[in-house]
Scaffold this active site. Structure first.
Site, PDB file in Angstrom:
ATOM      1  N   ASP A   1       3.876 -10.077   4.101  1.00  0.00           N
ATOM      2  CA  ASP A   1       3.223  -9.449   5.237  1.00  0.00           C
ATOM      3  C   ASP A   1       3.276 -10.307   6.501  1.00  0.00           C
ATOM      4  O   ASP A   1       2.398 -10.233   7.335  1.00  0.00           O
ATOM      5  CB  ASP A   1       1.750  -9.158   4.882  1.00  0.00           C
ATOM      6  CG  ASP A   1       1.160  -8.090   5.800  1.00  0.00           C
ATOM      7  OD1 ASP A   1       1.933  -7.327   6.388  1.00  0.00           O
ATOM      8  OD2 ASP A   1      -0.077  -8.039   5.925  1.00  0.00           O
TER       9      ASP A   1
ATOM     10  N   CYS B   1      -4.667  12.510  -0.598  1.00  0.00           N
ATOM     11  CA  CYS B   1      -4.822  11.490   0.455  1.00  0.00           C
ATOM     12  C   CYS B   1      -4.760  12.130   1.831  1.00  0.00           C
ATOM     13  O   CYS B   1      -5.512  11.750   2.739  1.00  0.00           O
ATOM     14  CB  CYS B   1      -3.766  10.397   0.315  1.00  0.00           C
ATOM     15  SG  CYS B   1      -2.089  11.025   0.226  1.00  0.00           S
TER      16      CYS B   1
ATOM     17  N   CYS C   1      -5.046   5.460  12.469  1.00  0.00           N
ATOM     18  CA  CYS C   1      -5.435   4.878  11.173  1.00  0.00           C
ATOM     19  C   CYS C   1      -6.567   3.851  11.345  1.00  0.00           C
ATOM     20  O   CYS C   1      -6.481   2.925  12.153  1.00  0.00           O
ATOM     21  CB  CYS C   1      -4.212   4.232  10.522  1.00  0.00           C
ATOM     22  SG  CYS C   1      -4.572   3.430   8.959  1.00  0.00           S
TER      23      CYS C   1
ATOM     24  N   CYS D   1      -9.344   0.096   5.655  1.00  0.00           N
ATOM     25  CA  CYS D   1      -9.758   1.388   5.083  1.00  0.00           C
ATOM     26  C   CYS D   1      -8.988   1.594   3.786  1.00  0.00           C
ATOM     27  O   CYS D   1      -7.802   1.295   3.707  1.00  0.00           O
ATOM     28  CB  CYS D   1      -9.436   2.507   6.072  1.00  0.00           C
ATOM     29  SG  CYS D   1      -9.619   4.180   5.407  1.00  0.00           S
TER      30      CYS D   1
ATOM     31  N   CYS E   1      -7.366   6.577   1.520  1.00  0.00           N
ATOM     32  CA  CYS E   1      -6.192   7.279   0.977  1.00  0.00           C
ATOM     33  C   CYS E   1      -5.705   6.659  -0.327  1.00  0.00           C
ATOM     34  O   CYS E   1      -4.863   7.240  -1.020  1.00  0.00           O
ATOM     35  CB  CYS E   1      -5.070   7.362   2.010  1.00  0.00           C
ATOM     36  SG  CYS E   1      -4.509   5.777   2.647  1.00  0.00           S
TER      37      CYS E   1
ATOM     38  N   CYS F   1      -6.464   8.471  -4.741  1.00  0.00           N
ATOM     39  CA  CYS F   1      -5.173   8.653  -5.405  1.00  0.00           C
ATOM     40  C   CYS F   1      -5.327   8.602  -6.930  1.00  0.00           C
ATOM     41  O   CYS F   1      -5.846   7.624  -7.477  1.00  0.00           O
ATOM     42  CB  CYS F   1      -4.208   7.559  -4.954  1.00  0.00           C
ATOM     43  SG  CYS F   1      -2.591   7.711  -5.720  1.00  0.00           S
TER      44      CYS F   1
END
Ligand code: B12
Ligand code: SF4
Ligand code: SF4
Length: 399
Positions: free
Chosen positions: A140, A200, A220, A247, A250, A254
């Site tokens: 990341d 989602c 988002c 967050c 979503c 799932c």
């Protein structure tokens, strides 16, 4: 690459990699060639052109850079994708009115923790293969389409929420990468399907999932509360509810996670090792200096939005929770905080919570406010309060 390493076949190198990566604690291991990520690149281009990258400058770089591992390392021959579950469990109920933190951020800063293990994995591989390996190791951090690379390496498939889902562990996992100059036997691309499920898309409170697999960062909550350096648009503040950092909605809905989420084996990602599932809002609202902020959140992912960003988020969460106990702290933010971002969101939160103390403070600071945007927020907050007061006294337009 040293001469000795070349004596091992790509298949043998793959076997050794699997063995060492698992021993290092990675839950998922896969390999792909170092060629460009063509389909991912095309999707990225459309996403950029639609303005969905919001203000993330690093996501606006040329597609060829973000989708080609060889632009990161010329001698790259394989991309090793690794997955590590960060799943720390479910959120306990928010009984104390805390600011909710996304699961990936409950523990220590994953960039640091994972990078450390990638480094030792590389050293172990060098020893086992008896050669030097030229590698870029990251998670990341470096701009490469990590999900696309990981899908090519067989780690999972793209869900409609755009997360990479693994059939065995769901989607609560980080992706880490080693771009290496070794020839390693590649894996089959990841496959899987959402079937008819669209949970989602229906559950996202801001409608950020525009079409299957496409998330508009501008909407988002994860972007708004982490990467966004500016205000949270007024029209989106209510939808953020109690989320103070990131967050998970979503992913929570799932079915793959409901059935398969596997608790992380890395103690660094447990609730106890970092900020945990909730922030104490009044405490965060009292942080006035960078030193205090670093002392409280240094070494965790929560430093990402910066002090003002995290206080902004806590203001919004306090407002949405109607947290009366936060009024004194919000009034102090409104009067004392050096960042207009914090003062402006504190004004909004005070108006949402309401009450005499909130109204008095807003009226008091209106004349003194020097920042234009902040001044408008205070005026708007006062108009919100006025509307509520009118409504309470029956003074609506009907009357
Ligand atoms: C920018 C970014 C964000 C942005 C934008 C998110 C987004 N969906 O684009 C924001 C800040 C909103 C964000 C949020 C989150 N992020 Co983020 N983010 C990134 C980052 C840096 C780049 C993502 C990116 O390239 N976006 C551009 C768009 C176009 O790419 P994409 O959505 O991945 O779309 C791909 C698919 O369309 C795919 N594709 C190719 N072919 C096909 C075919 C089909 C049919 C489909 C559907 C898709 C598909 O190609 C595209 C390019 O790879 C990556 C790290 C990295 N360097 O890759 C982490 C990363 C994606 N984030 C991660 C995480 C954990 C999160 C959050 C869960 C954090 C949180 N709890 O708050 C949320 C999840 C929100 C969501 N639903 O995506 C993880 C995801 C791990 C996983 N298992 O998927 C990553 C990989 C970081 C990591 N190394 O672990 N993130
Ligand atoms: S992370 Fe939250 S706001 Fe972002 S797409 Fe998922 S549900 Fe929507
Ligand atoms: S909730 Fe349903 S549609 Fe969304 S990613 Fe999971 S399986 Fe796919």
């Amino acid at each position: 690459m040293g001469a000795k390493g070349e004596s091992k076949s790509p298949r043998e190198v793959r076997r050794i990699l699997e063995e060492r990566a698992r021993a290092a604690g990675f839950d998922l291991v896969g390999v792909s060639g170092a060629g460009p990520l063509v389909e991912g690149g095309e999707r990225l281009k459309e996403w950029q052109e639609a303005g969905m990258a919001a203000d993330m400058g690093y996501m606006k770089r040329p597609v060829e850079l973000l989708s080609d591992p060889r632009r990161l390392q010329k001698s790259a021959r394989s991309v090793v994708s690794l997955g590590v579950s960060y799943y720390p469990g479910e959120h306990p109920e928010n009984v104390e009115g805390g600011g909710r933190v996304a699961r990936y951020a409950w523990g220590k800063d994953y960039h640091v923790v994972i990078k450390e293990r990638l480094r030792s994995l590389r050293v172990e591989l060098e020893e086992a293969l008896e050669c030097r390996i030229k590698a870029r190791a990251f998670t990341d951090a470096v701009p490469l389409l990590e999900r696309s690379a990981a899908q090519h390496a067989g780690l999972g498939f793209f869900g409609r929420n755009s997360c990479l889902i693994n059939g065995n562990i769901g989607s609560y996992f980080f992706i880490a990468d080693l771009v290496v100059d070794q020839e390693i036997e590649p894996d089959e691309w990841g496959t899987g399907t959402c079937g008819k499920c669209t949970r989602c898309m229906a559950a996202c409170p801001t409608g950020a999932i525009k079409s299957p697999g496409v998330v508009d960062a501008r909407l988002c909550i994860s972007y708004l509360t982490i990467e966004n350096k500016g205000e949270i648009p007024r029209e989106l503040r209510h939808a953020i509810k109690d989320w103070a950092f990131g967050c998970d909605i979503c992913q929570e809905v799932c079915p793959y996670n409901k059935r398969k989420a596997t608790r992380s084996r890395w103690p660094d990602f447990s609730a106890g090792s970092g900020a945990g599932p909730y922030l104490k809002i009044t405490e965060v609202l009292g942080i006035r200096s960078e030193e205090e902020f670093e002392e409280r959140f240094g070494g965790t992912p929560l430093t990402r939005p910066g002090r003002a960003g995290l206080l902004r988020n806590c203001c919004v969460a306090a407002g949405n929770l109607g947290l009366e106990e936060a009024v004194p702290a919000l009034v102090r933010c409104l009067r004392e905080d050096e960042a207009p971002l914090v003062r402006g969101h504190a004004a909004w939160a005070l108006a949402k919570i309401g009450g005499e103390e909130a109204g008095a403070a807003l009226r008091e600071v209106l004349e003194e406010e020097t920042d234009e945007w902040c001044g408008k927020e205070i005026e708007f907050a006062l108009s919100m309060l006025f509307e509520v007061a009118e409504g309470d006294s029956g003074g609506s337009s009907i009357g």
